[in-house]
Scaffold this motif. Structure first.
Motif, short mmCIF file in Angstrom:
data_model
loop_
_atom_site.label_atom_id
_atom_site.label_comp_id
_atom_site.label_asym_id
_atom_site.label_seq_id
_atom_site.Cartn_x
_atom_site.Cartn_y
_atom_site.Cartn_z
N GLU A 1 0.82 -1.22 0.00
CA GLU A 1 0.00 0.00 0.00
C GLU A 1 0.85 1.27 0.00
O GLU A 1 0.68 2.17 0.81
N GLN B 1 4.72 10.46 1.46
CA GLN B 1 5.42 9.19 1.68
C GLN B 1 6.93 9.41 1.69
O GLN B 1 7.65 8.82 2.51
N SER C 1 8.04 10.64 4.96
CA SER C 1 7.72 9.78 6.11
C SER C 1 8.36 8.41 5.90
O SER C 1 7.67 7.42 5.61
N GLY D 1 6.88 5.40 7.38
CA GLY D 1 5.51 5.05 7.02
C GLY D 1 4.59 6.24 7.17
O GLY D 1 4.81 7.12 8.03
N PRO E 1 1.51 8.59 8.19
CA PRO E 1 0.65 8.62 9.38
C PRO E 1 -0.67 7.94 9.08
O PRO E 1 -1.10 7.88 7.92
N PRO E 2 -1.34 7.42 10.11
CA PRO E 2 -2.55 6.61 9.88
C PRO E 2 -3.61 7.28 9.03
O PRO E 2 -4.24 6.63 8.19
N HIS E 3 -3.86 8.60 9.21
CA HIS E 3 -4.94 9.23 8.45
C HIS E 3 -4.64 9.29 6.96
O HIS E 3 -5.55 9.29 6.13
N GLN F 1 -2.45 6.92 5.49
CA GLN F 1 -2.43 5.52 5.07
C GLN F 1 -3.84 5.02 4.77
O GLN F 1 -4.05 4.22 3.87
N THR F 2 -4.81 5.55 5.50
CA THR F 2 -6.21 5.20 5.23
C THR F 2 -6.62 5.59 3.82
O THR F 2 -7.37 4.87 3.14
N SER G 1 -5.21 3.16 1.27
CA SER G 1 -6.01 1.92 1.31
C SER G 1 -7.36 2.10 0.63
O SER G 1 -7.91 1.14 0.05
#
Length: 613
Positions: free
Chosen positions: A281, A426, A429, A432, A434-436, A438-439, A442
């Motif tokens: 991803e 990206q 980072s 990886g 940050p979660p918001h 990466q969502t 996805s």
């Protein structure tokens, strides 16, 4: 804008050039014409209005030729009429010229030619070229080399932009073409050659093409193409192989190209994502010429575009600013180079254009490069000027877009901007995203399916269009990303229905435009963002209190109080909602225009590829 086609070879040239010209009708035009060499000499047939009018005239005369050039005109110099239609000839009807672009110093040249005894028949700048070439030809029969020399000499006196094609009675087995700041492509066939101002016109004959570059001049015969620069030095140009499906330029059973292209949105998004969603991803841009180090050094980003491309950039500005926490400016391309822009080596300038030939955007790119900025083109047409001249390019993979009002190309631009923003985030980072964010990576693969769900509301939107078609004015309201969507949605309605439509930040209505709300005024409230939803509902109640008709565009599971009508979107992350929200609004504009009986694919006064400033 104007369209050029031409043919030389064993086929019947007139019908071939004319059929190819029909594939350029989507560009917008007000007259059409063709020139060909028959046993009687140079023949020119022109007609005001649609190509069908030209066909009627040609049906009354024998038209057998092995070489022809044809043109659709979008008036710039001189009113739309048969006299001003292309092709234009010299005094002796020895040669004919078709031309896209503008000759900026034509008045000066025309006065000089009039003083020399040349007689002009039209109001156009283009006719000047025919007489300039005539002035440089020998009085006796000229060879290919002499004609080429005469055309290059004429062009050396010209200021402005041009793509031209010339035929001459002295050399019936040759076409002559040249370009400067206006697209022109040579199609390569066996014992035949074709020319066009757009790849789409050539696809039914060949997939092997040579896009000319600025300053190129070419002599074309059925057997070969010789390309030189303005001085006559031979130039090598790569042959481009185009993979577009020829059927992609046909309506495929839909009533209009625009409707077909709206329904192609899901596939367009899928094609634009293909190859850019990597394993684990992550986002990838294979072939991007800017290195990660290049991309990380920019302190500022500027986005430039016109019309729909500008509106895609308005969405992109918010994405990039919020994901990268880096300043991002957005400019209308026609204003950019006149605003003394603050760009330099620390700036990445992103230029967005469907055609890659938009004159204002090309001028902005050249201004940015002159100031030391790095330029990145987001473009749909491979081999276009913007794609070739920018420092780096990302192709949107939308395929041919025929309807003048852009639909699927806008979606592709949004997807590329989302991918680019996440790709840059990206890079910054390494541990990886940050979660918001990466969502979002996805969720991107789900967008084509969600768009399909949006389009399944077509019958309901058709019914809504019947209710709204009598509205005397439309306002599109939104906040943040929704305001950027409102800009594009309002433009779509204006372009194809000719109804008044304006977009406003919803909070601005109470600062003046609210005075225009009364019965008979429709307000489309776009409310997809959680952060601003309560404020949007308050703004729409202000409209409702003044008896405007309120339509709310919102995600499933949310029900705004007091709306007269709703357009419901599938749930998705807030950041990606602009990709979903525009599709039903494109359909709404389409069906309102259809109810009004408008010419949807070729709206009045507009053109697909705007190659003049």
């Amino acid at each position: 804008m104007c369209g050029i086609t031409g043919y030389i070879g064993a086929r019947e040239a007139v019908s071939t050039a004319l059929n190819n010209l029909k594939r350029l009708e989507y560009r917008g035009y007000d007259s059409a014409g063709i020139a060909y060499l028959s046993s009687q000499g140079l023949e020119v047939v022109r007609a005001e209005g649609r190509i069908v009018n030209l066909e009627k005239l040609l049906s009354q005369v024998p038209a057998q030729a092995s070489a022809a050039i044809a043109h659709t005109r979008w008036a710039t110099h001189g009113r739309p009429c048969e006299t001003n239609a292309h092709p234009h000839t010299d005094c002796k009807k020895r040669l004919a010229v078709v031309h896209n672009g503008i000759i900026e110093n034509y008045v000066e040249l025309r006065q000089q030619l009039l003083a020399q005894g040349h007689v002009f028949a039209s109001e156009t700048d283009t006719e000047t070229l025919a007489h300039l070439i005539e002035a440089n030809l020998p009085s006796t029969t000229a060879s290919q080399k002499e004609i080429a020399r005469a055309i290059r000499a004429a062009l050396s006196r010209v200021r402005g932009s041009y793509a031209i094609a010339v035929i001459c009675t002295d050399t019936p087995q040759a076409l002559y073409v040249a370009r400067q700041d206006s697209p022109l492509i040579i199609g390569l066939g066996h014992e035949e050659k074709l020319i066009a101002s757009d790849i789409t016109a050539l696809l039914q004959h060949t997939r092997h093409m040579v896009p000319l570059e600025d300053g190129d001049f070419a002599v074309i015969t059925p057997q070969r193409v010789i390309i030189t620069d303005r001085q006559g030095s031979v130039q090598e140009r790569a042959v481009l192989h185009v993979d577009w499906d020829d059927q992609a330029a046909e309506k495929g059973g839909y009533a209009h190209f625009m409707l077909k292209e709206i329904h192609e949105g899901p596939r367009t998004v899928q094609d634009t994502l293909r190859g850019r969603l990597a394993k684990e991803e992550r986002i990838a841009f294979p072939g991007l010429s800017l290195t990660p180090q290049d991309l990380q050094r920019f302190e500022r980003i500027a986005i430039v575009g016109c019309g729909t491309a500008y509106h895609a950039g308005a969405v992109g500005k918010r994405w990039l600013e919020q994901w990268l926490r880096r300043p991002v400016e957005i400019s209308v391309a026609s204003e950019f180079r006149y605003s003394d822009p603050i760009v330099g080596p620390d700036t990445l300038v992103i230029l967005i254009s469907q055609s890659g030939e938009t004159a204002d955007t090309l001028a902005a790119m050249r201004e940015a490069k002159a100031r030391g900025a790095t330029t990145l083109a987001i473009v749909n047409v491979i081999g276009s000027t913007l794609a070739r001249e920018a420092d780096a390019v990302i192709l949107t993979q939308a395929g041919p877009e025929i309807g003048v009002a852009s639909t699927k190309a806008y979606l592709a631009q949004l997807v590329v901007l989302a991918l680019l923003g996440l790709f840059l985030a990206q890079l910054e980072s390494p541990g990886g995203l940050p979660p918001h964010l990466q969502t979002l990576v996805s969720a991107l693969p789900e967008m084509p399916q969600l768009l399909e769900r949006c389009l399944q509301q077509e019958e309901a939107i058709k019914a809504l269009a019947r209710k709204l078609v009598s509205s005397k004015s439309f306002f599109y309201l939104g906040r943040g990303l929704d305001y950027a969507t409102a800009l594009e949605a309002a433009l779509k309605l204006k372009e194809i229905s000719y109804l008044h439509a304006e977009a406003y930040p919803a909070g601005e209505m109470k600062h003046g435009p609210l005075a225009l709300i009364e019965p008979g005024v429709a307000v489309i409230g776009i409310s997809t963002q959680s952060l601003t939803r309560e404020k949007m509902e308050s703004n729409l109640k202000e409209v409702k209190a003044r008896q405007g008709t309120v339509v709310v565009v919102e995600p499933e599971g949310v029900v705004s109080d007091g709306a007269d009508e709703r357009i419901v979107l599938p749930s998705a992350p807030d950041y990606l909602m602009p990709i979903l929200a525009i599709a039903p609004l494109q359909l709404l504009a389409y069906y309102i225009a259809r109810e009004r009986g408008c010419d949807i694919d070729q709206p009045r006064n507009l053109a697909k590829s705007v190659t003049v400033e």
